[in-house]
Design a protein around this motif. Structure first.
Motif, mmCIF file in Angstrom:
data_model
loop_
_atom_site.group_PDB
_atom_site.id
_atom_site.type_symbol
_atom_site.label_atom_id
_atom_site.label_comp_id
_atom_site.label_asym_id
_atom_site.label_seq_id
_atom_site.Cartn_x
_atom_site.Cartn_y
_atom_site.Cartn_z
ATOM 1 N N SER A 70 4.006 -9.860 3.673
ATOM 2 C CA SER A 70 5.249 -10.400 3.142
ATOM 3 C C SER A 70 6.222 -10.555 4.305
ATOM 4 C CB SER A 70 5.844 -9.478 2.072
ATOM 5 O OG SER A 70 6.087 -8.184 2.596
ATOM 6 N N VAL A 71 7.069 -11.573 4.239
ATOM 7 C CA VAL A 71 7.945 -11.923 5.359
ATOM 8 C C VAL A 71 9.392 -11.877 4.890
ATOM 9 C CG1 VAL A 71 8.379 -13.595 7.189
ATOM 10 C CG2 VAL A 71 6.097 -13.451 6.167
ATOM 11 N N TRP A 72 10.261 -11.277 5.726
ATOM 12 C CA TRP A 72 11.658 -11.037 5.358
ATOM 13 C C TRP A 72 12.581 -11.485 6.482
ATOM 14 C CZ3 TRP A 72 12.017 -8.920 0.440
ATOM 15 C CH2 TRP A 72 10.823 -8.406 -0.074
ATOM 16 N N ASP A 73 13.754 -11.970 6.108
ATOM 17 C CA ASP A 73 14.743 -12.479 7.054
ATOM 18 C C ASP A 73 15.770 -11.383 7.339
ATOM 19 O OD1 ASP A 73 16.645 -13.858 8.499
ATOM 20 O OD2 ASP A 73 16.455 -15.689 7.323
ATOM 21 N N ILE A 74 15.630 -10.712 8.476
ATOM 22 C CA ILE A 74 16.503 -9.581 8.812
ATOM 23 C C ILE A 74 17.946 -10.035 8.957
ATOM 24 C CG2 ILE A 74 16.968 -7.791 10.542
ATOM 25 C CD1 ILE A 74 13.973 -7.900 11.259
ATOM 26 N N LYS A 75 18.141 -11.181 9.578
ATOM 27 C CA LYS A 75 19.500 -11.650 9.881
ATOM 28 C C LYS A 75 20.275 -12.038 8.627
ATOM 29 C CE LYS A 75 21.727 -14.275 13.543
ATOM 30 N NZ LYS A 75 21.498 -15.187 14.686
ATOM 31 N N ASN A 76 19.546 -12.385 7.575
ATOM 32 C CA ASN A 76 20.192 -12.807 6.323
ATOM 33 C C ASN A 76 19.926 -11.797 5.219
ATOM 34 O OD1 ASN A 76 21.394 -15.452 7.045
ATOM 35 N ND2 ASN A 76 19.274 -15.996 7.488
ATOM 36 N N ASP A 77 20.409 -10.581 5.429
ATOM 37 C CA ASP A 77 20.367 -9.513 4.419
ATOM 38 C C ASP A 77 18.958 -9.221 3.913
ATOM 39 O OD1 ASP A 77 23.163 -9.277 4.537
ATOM 40 O OD2 ASP A 77 23.371 -10.969 3.140
ATOM 41 N N ASN A 78 17.968 -9.315 4.812
ATOM 42 C CA ASN A 78 16.581 -9.012 4.452
ATOM 43 C C ASN A 78 16.093 -9.811 3.242
ATOM 44 O OD1 ASN A 78 15.649 -6.999 6.403
ATOM 45 N ND2 ASN A 78 17.294 -5.733 5.571
ATOM 46 N N GLN A 79 16.489 -11.063 3.193
ATOM 47 C CA GLN A 79 16.030 -11.940 2.114
ATOM 48 C C GLN A 79 14.537 -12.222 2.274
ATOM 49 O OE1 GLN A 79 18.414 -15.498 2.115
ATOM 50 N NE2 GLN A 79 20.256 -14.456 1.389
ATOM 51 N N PHE A 80 13.872 -12.357 1.147
ATOM 52 C CA PHE A 80 12.447 -12.692 1.159
ATOM 53 C C PHE A 80 12.261 -14.106 1.685
ATOM 54 C CE2 PHE A 80 8.648 -14.241 -1.329
ATOM 55 C CZ PHE A 80 7.704 -13.516 -0.601
ATOM 56 N N VAL A 81 11.247 -14.286 2.557
ATOM 57 C CA VAL A 81 10.964 -15.589 3.151
ATOM 58 C C VAL A 81 9.698 -16.206 2.567
ATOM 59 C CG1 VAL A 81 10.353 -16.774 5.308
ATOM 60 C CG2 VAL A 81 12.134 -15.018 5.306
ATOM 61 N N GLY A 82 8.649 -15.391 2.396
ATOM 62 C CA GLY A 82 7.392 -15.915 1.868
ATOM 63 C C GLY A 82 6.238 -15.013 2.255
ATOM 64 N N TYR A 83 5.017 -15.533 2.171
ATOM 65 C CA TYR A 83 3.805 -14.782 2.504
ATOM 66 C C TYR A 83 3.021 -15.523 3.577
ATOM 67 C CZ TYR A 83 4.454 -12.236 -1.932
ATOM 68 O OH TYR A 83 4.946 -11.467 -2.958
ATOM 69 N N ILE A 84 2.391 -14.738 4.453
ATOM 70 C CA ILE A 84 1.428 -15.324 5.382
ATOM 71 C C ILE A 84 0.127 -14.538 5.288
ATOM 72 C CG2 ILE A 84 2.234 -13.982 7.397
ATOM 73 C CD1 ILE A 84 1.576 -16.615 9.027
ATOM 74 N N TYR A 85 -0.979 -15.270 5.155
ATOM 75 C CA TYR A 85 -2.322 -14.698 5.034
ATOM 76 C C TYR A 85 -3.035 -14.849 6.377
ATOM 77 C CZ TYR A 85 -1.828 -15.277 -0.122
ATOM 78 O OH TYR A 85 -1.423 -15.235 -1.436
ATOM 79 N N PHE A 86 -3.789 -13.826 6.752
ATOM 80 C CA PHE A 86 -4.651 -13.913 7.927
ATOM 81 C C PHE A 86 -6.111 -13.970 7.463
ATOM 82 C CE2 PHE A 86 -1.956 -11.746 11.517
ATOM 83 C CZ PHE A 86 -1.054 -12.790 11.433
ATOM 84 N N ASP A 87 -6.770 -15.079 7.782
ATOM 85 C CA ASP A 87 -8.213 -15.244 7.539
ATOM 86 C C ASP A 87 -8.783 -15.760 8.851
ATOM 87 O OD1 ASP A 87 -10.760 -15.735 6.685
ATOM 88 O OD2 ASP A 87 -10.238 -17.248 5.194
ATOM 89 N N LEU A 88 -9.174 -14.843 9.735
ATOM 90 C CA LEU A 88 -9.339 -15.170 11.143
ATOM 91 C C LEU A 88 -10.774 -15.292 11.635
ATOM 92 C CD1 LEU A 88 -6.562 -12.799 12.591
ATOM 93 C CD2 LEU A 88 -6.347 -15.182 11.831
ATOM 94 N N LEU A 89 -11.752 -14.798 10.876
ATOM 95 C CA LEU A 89 -13.108 -14.682 11.398
ATOM 96 C C LEU A 89 -14.065 -15.744 10.857
ATOM 97 C CD1 LEU A 89 -13.498 -10.801 11.201
ATOM 98 C CD2 LEU A 89 -13.093 -12.175 13.255
ATOM 99 N N TRP A 90 -14.987 -16.136 11.715
ATOM 100 C CA TRP A 90 -16.044 -17.076 11.318
ATOM 101 C C TRP A 90 -16.928 -16.442 10.240
ATOM 102 C CZ3 TRP A 90 -21.351 -16.663 11.246
ATOM 103 C CH2 TRP A 90 -22.072 -17.839 11.117
ATOM 104 N N ARG A 91 -17.395 -17.261 9.329
ATOM 105 C CA ARG A 91 -18.419 -16.858 8.360
ATOM 106 C C ARG A 91 -19.153 -18.120 7.916
ATOM 107 N NH1 ARG A 91 -13.502 -15.683 5.749
ATOM 108 N NH2 ARG A 91 -12.899 -17.279 4.242
#
Length: 705
Positions: A391-412
């Motif tokens: 989960s991603v938060w904006d510290i400068k703007n009162d810790n408002q929620f920004v969104g989500y980032i997913y990591f899917d990094l490996l070959w399969r």
């Protein structure tokens, strides 16, 4: 732990088609309501465009999750179900686009809607262009049906092409002796095997099957001491996916027919309307301006490689330089520069490096990234157990929620073979003025870990990861009203610029130090294994941070190899433009795509491709069948703009908060909502952009030594 916004559900294979059917029905219902309640003379933005935009906003997340399955799902059943769903969607779009009455409403709504904000005005223009590109005002009803059939045929061909690439599973059998020089951690990734023809004569010799995918070809070309091994690997890799040749030729042919039907001279003229550049002549002039100086720069690099090659007793002095020796001698030359990529990679374990990159972006934009514990993620919200969510938060703007980032990094198996950022939820403004927040995936295909060692990144892979993560950050920070323009949903000849700009920070000492940690610090088993491999008495454990001398040498020689790298991009860009500039009376029978490709490679890259001309390397990358047709020049174009921004705004103080805030506010937050992108960039720079910045930067480095 409660989540600020529900995570999206990943549909099971049997749910894919019903989900798409429901989305189509929901969008068609809104269109039907508009047609039933609005008469042409009363059509406005509010009663025609806005309801359409709102239903597109609402359904985009589910649509994008379905799209993700073609890239990331480990299930062939889900991928096949997506193919069915996609066909339904194309058929539905074909019916919509043939509705002349809706086109008339759009035309009137455009005329009746004054005083709109720029993004809303842009939305009307984009919707009208879609209908113009479907033939309205140009084609008869019968011709429009023919046009839609051609469009559907192209989509099917492109999907077949991409599936062939994703599911390619070939490789080459080598004895262990033939692979001398290849690091042990690479060898351990490959299956033991035997070559049926030669094993009879070498029954006691151990064999490995080196795959083309999962880093196999790259490892052999970079490390194998034997020139015969490198040559065999290169030529076999070059011959893979021959089935895509005829598919690609058919795609080019049908694209040309489609453009001609719409009265465009070429497919290039048709596609350029949706790009920032706006004219084929502009692109041609830009590429030709690069050709001569980049070729000179690249020839100098080949001369260095050839000189190093001639030191080897088995090298054929005086011969033209072969492409299968490029990576090997680049590595040896860099080692003479005291750049040891293997040693470098030990300090950049993939997962930890990715985590630390989030810390770098946090410092740029005052963001906070919180890993959501796996126990708090419902099992139906991820498509593979290696996926992690922040989960991603904006510290400068009162810790408002920004969104989500997913990591899917490996070959399969069955996964997209490249590295990309995939949006699964755009941000937008809801009717009640609250915001839907974005979710995006960093989807890569780095080699999978082994029991002996985690995945390690060489510097070029660190740059790639940073680049793709930059797309994800762009996606997270955009603030648009409509999903149509969210994040990097803008013309690629501008959209690649922000991530290309960010690559500069991967060449800074302080950034590389912050990103680094020796892989043995992650797990005691790795340290034990390392100590076993380094048994000398009294040998100290490795330093925790990447050695400064290694980083200094890397940065000092940053631009070595860049000439050949950019020439490769120039080849693809000119190839892309040439094959899509063929007129219909020439495309049938007179276009030898294979010859065009290898002629360009030999002429521009300056290496000897005479033994490669039976290959199909032009049919192995998916860019030109996945939306980047008449667009590959974007990488060079965006590099020029990025270099201009960096040298004029960031280079003197790369961590300046005010500059980063202005960049976020004036570039990233707009997404693709601005009509005049070059004008937006000019406003940020305070002057017109300098499109010669790429070449000027290289020549400055060469002049300064």
């Amino acid at each position: 732990m409660s989540l600020p916004q529900s995570l999206q559900i990943v549909p099971a294979a049997e749910e894919v088609v019903p989900t798409m059917t429901r989305i189509i029905d929901e969008e068609d219902f809104v269109r039907k309501q508009i047609l039933q309640t609005v008469i042409p003379t009363n059509a406005t933005f509010q009663n025609v465009i806005l309801p359409l935009a709102e239903v597109q906003n609402k359904t985009q997340g589910e649509r994008s999750m379905l799209d993700m399955l073609q890239y990331g799902s480990p299930s062939l059943a889900s991928q096949n179900a997506f193919d069915q769903a996609r066909r339904l969607d194309l058929e539905a779009e074909m019916l919509r686009i043939t509705d002349r009455s809706f086109f008339k409403l759009l035309q009137t709504a455009k005329q009746n809607s004054g005083g709109l904000d720029i993004e809303s005005e842009h939305l009307i223009d984009k919707e009208l262009l879609k209908y113009t590109h479907a033939g309205y005002g140009i084609l008869t009803d019968k011709e429009m049906e023919q046009y839609q059939l051609l469009k559907a045929k192209i989509a099917d061909l492109e999907r077949a092409f991409q599936q062939n690439v994703a599911r390619e599973a070939g490789g080459v059998h080598f004895t262990i002796d033939e692979l001398t020089g290849v690091p042990g951690d690479q060898l351990s990734r490959w299956k033991d095997s035997c070559s049926t023809n030669e094993a009879i004569h070498n029954q006691h010799q151990k064999w490995k099957l080196v795959p083309f995918a999962n880093g196999g070809t790259q490892a052999v070309l970079t490390y194998a001491h034997s020139p015969d091994t490198r040559k065999k690997m290169y030529l076999e890799d070059n011959r893979k996916l021959g089935e895509n040749k005829s598919i690609f030729e058919e795609i080019v042919k049908v694209r040309t027919q489609k453009a001609h039907l719409l009265k465009y001279e070429t497919h290039a003229d048709f596609r350029i309307e949706t790009r920032m550049a706006k004219s084929v002549e502009w692109v041609n002039d830009f590429l030709e301006g690069l050709r001569e100086p980049l070729c000179r720069y690249g020839r100098d690099e080949i001369a260095v490689l050839q000189k190093r090659r001639e030191k080897d007793t088995d090298a054929q002095v005086g011969k033209a330089f072969p492409p299968w020796d490029k990576f090997y001698y680049e590595r040896l030359v860099k080692e003479e520069f005291h750049i040891d990529q293997q040693l470098f990679s030990e300090y950049f374990p993939l997962q930890e490096t990715a985590n630390r990159m989030l810390g770098i972006f946090s410092s740029f934009f005052d963001l906070r990234f919180d890993l959501i514990p796996a126990d708090n993620v419902p099992s139906d919200c991820v498509w593979h157990d290696t996926v992690r969510i922040f989960s991603v938060w904006d510290i400068k703007n009162d810790n408002q929620f920004v969104g989500y980032i997913y990591f899917d990094l490996l070959w399969r198996e069955n996964k997209y073979r490249g590295n990309q950022c995939v949006n699964i939820q755009c941000g937008y403004l809801k009717p009640d003025e609250t915001r839907q927040y974005p979710a995006t995936i960093l989807m890569c295909s780095f080699p999978a870990s082994t029991p002996e060692r985690c995945t390690l990144l060489q510097h070029h892979q660190v740059v790639t990861l940073f680049h793709e993560l930059g797309h994800g950050i762009h996606d997270l920070l955009a603030r648009t009203k409509y999903v149509r323009f969210h994040g990097y949903r803008l013309p690629p000849d501008f959209g690649e610029m922000p991530s290309t700009l960010l690559e500069n920070w991967c060449w800074m000492e302080d950034v590389l130090e912050k990103l680094s940690c020796h892989y043995t610090t992650l797990d005691t088993k790795y340290l034990t294994q390392w100590q076993t491999q380094h048994p000398l008495a009294g040998e100290p454990d490795p330093a925790q941070k990447v050695p400064r001398d290694l980083v200094k040498n890397l940065i000092k020689h940053r631009y070595f190899g860049k000439g050949l790298y950019y020439l490769r991009q120039l080849v693809i860009s000119i190839f892309d433009l040439q094959i899509h500039s063929i007129r219909p009376d020439h495309v049938f029978g007179n276009l030898d795509i294979q010859k065009v490709w290898y002629d360009l490679r030999e002429d521009i890259e300056g290496m000897d491709f005479s033994e490669c001309r039976d290959g199909f390397s032009f049919a192995t990358f998916t860019h030109l069948t996945a939306g980047y047709d008449v667009c590959y020049y974007s990488y060079l174009c965006c590099t020029a703009m990025a270099q201009d921004i960096f040298s004029s705004r960031f280079e003197s103080d790369p961590h300046n908060k005010d500059t980063w805030d202005k960049y976020r506010r004036d570039i990233l937050q707009y997404g693709g909502s601005q009509i005049d992108l070059l004008g937006m960039l000019e406003a940020f720079l305070g002057r017109p952009p300098n499109m010669n910045a790429l070449v000027e930067g290289l020549l400055r480095v060469k002049r300064d030594g």
